[in-house]
Design a protein around this motif. Sequence first.
Motif, PDB file in Angstrom:
ATOM      1  N   LEU A   1       0.609  -1.012  -0.020  1.00  0.00           N
ATOM      2  CA  LEU A   1       0.007  -0.063   0.340  1.00  0.00           C
ATOM      3  C   LEU A   1       1.363   1.183   0.447  1.00  0.00           C
ATOM      4  CD1 LEU A   1      -3.532  -1.401   2.417  1.00  0.00           C
ATOM      5  CD2 LEU A   1      -2.992  -0.650  -0.430  1.00  0.00           C
ATOM      6  N   VAL A   2       2.310   1.405   1.152  1.00  0.00           N
ATOM      7  CA  VAL A   2       3.035   2.319   0.867  1.00  0.00           C
ATOM      8  C   VAL A   2       3.502   2.333  -0.647  1.00  0.00           C
ATOM      9  CG1 VAL A   2       4.995   2.806   1.643  1.00  0.00           C
ATOM     10  CG2 VAL A   2       3.379   2.335   2.962  1.00  0.00           C
ATOM     11  N   GLY A   3       3.803   1.346  -1.445  1.00  0.00           N
ATOM     12  CA  GLY A   3       4.225   1.582  -2.364  1.00  0.00           C
ATOM     13  C   GLY A   3       3.361   2.402  -4.117  1.00  0.00           C
ATOM     14  N   VAL A   4       2.108   1.455  -3.142  1.00  0.00           N
ATOM     15  CA  VAL A   4       1.078   1.463  -4.520  1.00  0.00           C
ATOM     16  C   VAL A   4       0.535   3.029  -3.684  1.00  0.00           C
ATOM     17  CG1 VAL A   4      -1.317   1.845  -4.889  1.00  0.00           C
ATOM     18  CG2 VAL A   4      -0.084  -0.492  -4.810  1.00  0.00           C
ATOM     19  N   GLY A   5       0.394   3.689  -2.796  1.00  0.00           N
ATOM     20  CA  GLY A   5       0.398   5.060  -2.792  1.00  0.00           C
ATOM     21  C   GLY A   5       1.192   6.122  -3.361  1.00  0.00           C
ATOM     22  N   THR A   6       2.951   5.710  -3.016  1.00  0.00           N
ATOM     23  CA  THR A   6       3.905   6.332  -3.491  1.00  0.00           C
ATOM     24  C   THR A   6       3.188   6.902  -5.723  1.00  0.00           C
ATOM     25  OG1 THR A   6       4.954   5.602  -1.768  1.00  0.00           O
ATOM     26  CG2 THR A   6       6.245   7.258  -3.275  1.00  0.00           C
ATOM     27  N   THR A   7       3.067   5.985  -5.505  1.00  0.00           N
ATOM     28  CA  THR A   7       3.539   6.137  -7.312  1.00  0.00           C
ATOM     29  C   THR A   7       2.285   6.354  -7.870  1.00  0.00           C
ATOM     30  OG1 THR A   7       4.478   3.799  -7.400  1.00  0.00           O
ATOM     31  CG2 THR A   7       2.998   4.406  -9.149  1.00  0.00           C
ATOM     32  N   VAL A   8       0.427   6.720  -7.003  1.00  0.00           N
ATOM     33  CA  VAL A   8      -0.074   7.125  -7.509  1.00  0.00           C
ATOM     34  C   VAL A   8      -0.053   8.783  -6.865  1.00  0.00           C
ATOM     35  CG1 VAL A   8      -2.754   7.216  -6.697  1.00  0.00           C
ATOM     36  CG2 VAL A   8      -1.837   5.026  -7.625  1.00  0.00           C
ATOM     37  N   ALA A   9       0.388   8.932  -6.322  1.00  0.00           N
ATOM     38  CA  ALA A   9       0.825  10.214  -5.583  1.00  0.00           C
ATOM     39  C   ALA A   9       1.152  11.268  -5.915  1.00  0.00           C
ATOM     40  CB  ALA A   9       1.107  10.616  -3.934  1.00  0.00           C
ATOM     41  N   VAL A  10       3.140  10.696  -6.389  1.00  0.00           N
ATOM     42  CA  VAL A  10       3.277  10.389  -7.424  1.00  0.00           C
ATOM     43  C   VAL A  10       3.040  11.358  -8.929  1.00  0.00           C
ATOM     44  CG1 VAL A  10       6.228  10.596  -8.737  1.00  0.00           C
ATOM     45  CG2 VAL A  10       5.676   9.712  -6.059  1.00  0.00           C
ATOM     46  N   MET A  11       2.147  10.481  -9.512  1.00  0.00           N
ATOM     47  CA  MET A  11       1.693  10.806 -11.128  1.00  0.00           C
ATOM     48  C   MET A  11       0.352  12.025 -10.284  1.00  0.00           C
ATOM     49  SD  MET A  11       1.551   6.692 -11.765  1.00  0.00           S
ATOM     50  CE  MET A  11      -0.419   6.976 -12.729  1.00  0.00           C
ATOM     51  N   LEU A  12      -0.296  11.438  -9.615  1.00  0.00           N
ATOM     52  CA  LEU A  12      -1.289  13.118  -9.291  1.00  0.00           C
ATOM     53  C   LEU A  12      -0.084  14.234  -9.026  1.00  0.00           C
ATOM     54  CD1 LEU A  12      -4.098  14.179  -8.868  1.00  0.00           C
ATOM     55  CD2 LEU A  12      -3.134  13.618  -6.265  1.00  0.00           C
ATOM     56  N   PHE A  13       0.415  14.859  -8.374  1.00  0.00           N
ATOM     57  CA  PHE A  13       1.074  15.464  -8.300  1.00  0.00           C
ATOM     58  C   PHE A  13       1.833  16.065  -9.683  1.00  0.00           C
ATOM     59  CE2 PHE A  13       5.158  17.986  -8.636  1.00  0.00           C
ATOM     60  CZ  PHE A  13       5.029  19.055  -6.918  1.00  0.00           C
ATOM     61  N   PHE A  14       2.437  15.344 -10.628  1.00  0.00           N
ATOM     62  CA  PHE A  14       3.056  15.813 -11.943  1.00  0.00           C
ATOM     63  C   PHE A  14       1.920  16.215 -12.580  1.00  0.00           C
ATOM     64  CE2 PHE A  14       7.335  13.633 -10.854  1.00  0.00           C
ATOM     65  CZ  PHE A  14       7.525  15.353 -10.623  1.00  0.00           C
ATOM     66  N   ALA A  15       0.478  15.135 -12.251  1.00  0.00           N
ATOM     67  CA  ALA A  15      -0.373  15.670 -13.302  1.00  0.00           C
ATOM     68  C   ALA A  15      -1.140  17.066 -12.741  1.00  0.00           C
ATOM     69  CB  ALA A  15      -1.735  14.855 -13.505  1.00  0.00           C
ATOM     70  N   ARG A  16      -0.960  16.639 -11.915  1.00  0.00           N
ATOM     71  CA  ARG A  16      -2.176  18.126 -11.311  1.00  0.00           C
ATOM     72  C   ARG A  16      -0.806  20.153 -11.975  1.00  0.00           C
ATOM     73  NH1 ARG A  16      -6.060  21.115 -10.066  1.00  0.00           N
ATOM     74  NH2 ARG A  16      -6.038  22.985  -8.702  1.00  0.00           N
ATOM     75  N   VAL A  17       0.036  19.819 -11.809  1.00  0.00           N
ATOM     76  CA  VAL A  17       1.413  20.440 -12.066  1.00  0.00           C
ATOM     77  C   VAL A  17       1.133  21.365 -13.545  1.00  0.00           C
ATOM     78  CG1 VAL A  17       3.299  21.324 -12.099  1.00  0.00           C
ATOM     79  CG2 VAL A  17       2.710  20.208 -10.075  1.00  0.00           C
ATOM     80  N   VAL A  18       0.950  20.084 -13.699  1.00  0.00           N
ATOM     81  CA  VAL A  18       0.769  20.091 -16.057  1.00  0.00           C
ATOM     82  C   VAL A  18      -0.096  20.759 -15.958  1.00  0.00           C
ATOM     83  CG1 VAL A  18       0.876  18.912 -18.159  1.00  0.00           C
ATOM     84  CG2 VAL A  18       3.027  18.343 -16.397  1.00  0.00           C
ATOM     85  N   SER A  19      -1.212  21.020 -15.377  1.00  0.00           N
ATOM     86  CA  SER A  19      -2.629  20.359 -15.742  1.00  0.00           C
ATOM     87  C   SER A  19      -3.132  22.390 -15.852  1.00  0.00           C
ATOM     88  CB  SER A  19      -3.745  19.693 -14.708  1.00  0.00           C
ATOM     89  OG  SER A  19      -4.952  20.560 -14.418  1.00  0.00           O
ATOM     90  N   VAL A  20      -2.454  22.363 -14.702  1.00  0.00           N
ATOM     91  CA  VAL A  20      -2.794  23.833 -13.833  1.00  0.00           C
ATOM     92  C   VAL A  20      -1.659  25.077 -14.994  1.00  0.00           C
ATOM     93  CG1 VAL A  20      -1.878  25.854 -12.316  1.00  0.00           C
ATOM     94  CG2 VAL A  20      -2.799  23.559 -11.680  1.00  0.00           C
ATOM     95  N   LEU A  21      -0.582  24.654 -14.966  1.00  0.00           N
ATOM     96  CA  LEU A  21       0.662  25.197 -16.053  1.00  0.00           C
ATOM     97  C   LEU A  21      -0.144  25.601 -17.439  1.00  0.00           C
ATOM     98  CD1 LEU A  21       4.081  24.864 -14.168  1.00  0.00           C
ATOM     99  CD2 LEU A  21       1.842  26.705 -13.986  1.00  0.00           C
ATOM    100  N   THR A  22      -0.801  24.527 -17.663  1.00  0.00           N
ATOM    101  CA  THR A  22      -1.476  24.325 -18.994  1.00  0.00           C
ATOM    102  C   THR A  22      -2.509  25.072 -18.993  1.00  0.00           C
ATOM    103  OG1 THR A  22      -1.872  22.362 -19.213  1.00  0.00           O
ATOM    104  CG2 THR A  22      -0.101  22.660 -20.002  1.00  0.00           C
ATOM    105  N   ARG A  23      -3.153  25.300 -18.714  1.00  0.00           N
ATOM    106  CA  ARG A  23      -4.519  26.468 -17.958  1.00  0.00           C
ATOM    107  C   ARG A  23      -3.449  27.045 -18.334  1.00  0.00           C
ATOM    108  NH1 ARG A  23      -7.539  25.945 -12.892  1.00  0.00           N
ATOM    109  NH2 ARG A  23      -6.206  24.981 -12.443  1.00  0.00           N
ATOM    110  N   PHE A  24      -3.419  27.942 -17.617  1.00  0.00           N
ATOM    111  CA  PHE A  24      -3.298  29.525 -17.080  1.00  0.00           C
ATOM    112  C   PHE A  24      -2.561  29.473 -18.473  1.00  0.00           C
ATOM    113  CE2 PHE A  24       1.053  32.206 -16.374  1.00  0.00           C
ATOM    114  CZ  PHE A  24       0.448  32.914 -15.622  1.00  0.00           C
TER     115      PHE A  24
END
Length: 94
Positions: free
Chosen positions: A55-78
């Motif tokens: 669960l820690v491995g899955v949580g870390t992987t999903v959290a990192v993917m969400l982090f990068f997806a959110r940053v890219v989403s916000v900056l491309t929208r801007f």
Amino acid sequence: MESHGGRRGQAERDAITVEIGYALFSAAFAAALLFAAIVGPAYVFDLSKGTRGTLVGVGTTVAVMLFFARVVSVLTRFRRESQPNQPGRTNPDS
């Protein structure tokens, strides 16, 4: 928005800085919440060490993917919203 010689004005640089800060902060917050939601039950329900590690491995992987997806989403929208109107096209706000 562009000043003389193609350089960005102070207001535009400030807007970009604020948007980058917002993107990083909101991405970190969302990733931390998702990580806690995935990993939290492993510690609350006293699961086995192997299950907890998974669960820690899955949580870390999903959290990192969400982090990068959110940053890219916000900056491309801007970037899309800050583009000036194209000459020859009608402005829907006019």
